[in-house]
Scaffold this active site. Sequence first.
Site, PDB file in Angstrom:
ATOM      1  N   HIS A 245      -7.407  -4.983  10.017  1.00 53.48           N
ATOM      2  CA  HIS A 245      -7.108  -4.751   8.600  1.00 53.48           C
ATOM      3  C   HIS A 245      -5.789  -5.417   8.197  1.00 53.48           C
ATOM      4  O   HIS A 245      -4.894  -5.617   9.018  1.00 53.48           O
ATOM      5  CB  HIS A 245      -7.125  -3.260   8.254  1.00 53.48           C
TER       6      HIS A 245
ATOM      7  N   ASN B 166      -7.777  -3.026  14.143  1.00 49.50           N
ATOM      8  CA  ASN B 166      -9.160  -3.307  13.760  1.00 49.50           C
ATOM      9  C   ASN B 166      -9.257  -4.504  12.812  1.00 49.50           C
ATOM     10  O   ASN B 166     -10.312  -4.753  12.225  1.00 49.50           O
ATOM     11  CB  ASN B 166      -9.810  -2.077  13.125  1.00 49.50           C
TER      12      ASN B 166
ATOM     13  N   GLU C 271      -9.762  -2.086   5.062  1.00 55.40           N
ATOM     14  CA  GLU C 271     -10.407  -1.740   6.317  1.00 55.40           C
ATOM     15  C   GLU C 271     -11.717  -2.518   6.494  1.00 55.40           C
ATOM     16  O   GLU C 271     -12.293  -3.029   5.524  1.00 55.40           O
ATOM     17  CB  GLU C 271     -10.695  -0.237   6.348  1.00 55.40           C
TER      18      GLU C 271
ATOM     19  N   ASP D 299       0.815  -1.209   0.000  1.00 56.93           N
ATOM     20  CA  ASP D 299       0.000   0.000   0.000  1.00 56.93           C
ATOM     21  C   ASP D 299       0.853   1.265   0.000  1.00 56.93           C
ATOM     22  O   ASP D 299       2.073   1.211   0.147  1.00 56.93           O
ATOM     23  CB  ASP D 299      -0.952   0.007   1.202  1.00 56.93           C
TER      24      ASP D 299
END
Length: 240
Positions: free
Chosen positions: A137, A135, A142, A67
């Site tokens: 990811h 979380n 996400e 990313d």
Amino acid sequence: MYTWVYDSVDQVNEVASMLLLSQLVERPKSVLGLATGNSPLGVYQRLIENYRKGLVDMSRASSFNLDEYCGLAPEHPGSYHYYMEKHLFEQVNFRPENIHIPSGVGECEANARDYELELKKCGGIDLQLLGLGQNGHIGFNEPGSAFIFHTHKVALTESTIEANRPLFENPGDIPRHAITMGVGNILEARKILLIATGESKAQAVSAMIHGDITPRLPASILHTHANVTVLLDRAAASAL
């Protein structure tokens, strides 16, 4: 999914680096999928140490990063281009033409499509290194209502933005969008290596390993892959 728990972060980093080193020794032309953030820093440092000892040659390998932030030039200290150069590439012998990182400059949607084409041309990633977000990811995939399989532009969640805050001196510079490989790109890798350390990752680790496969916890989709190794320290494994 093979899960291994170690007493310390150092042990996790050592094992992860040895798995990457073994991949490069066995297949010098390996295509590596690389991650950023805090999790891989110790792994990269050990790879550099092994390179300096003459234990590994990276000149024939290729890399694809997961990313990049939208709106940051490669030379920006907060960009993943900058991160990878500082923490790995400028200290080993990867050839510049074999390094692939999404471009965050210009139209991120178009850049994502271009990166998807580069991934298709590479013949597949041999070993994909992953961290795990608090979380759940992976990359910047996400939590959401559906899995997105291709490389895409993503709006970062507030929890991810908050986690990134210490990396930026000016709060106005904190990116709110990124380009990321999709979960489909990740699952196409022949082998996947995920590392997670620290108590802050414990709940995500537990949900990933014991929970249902759901886009609300993107890492859960790794259960559908045949060759996933998870390396944890005791703090990250504390909720198992």
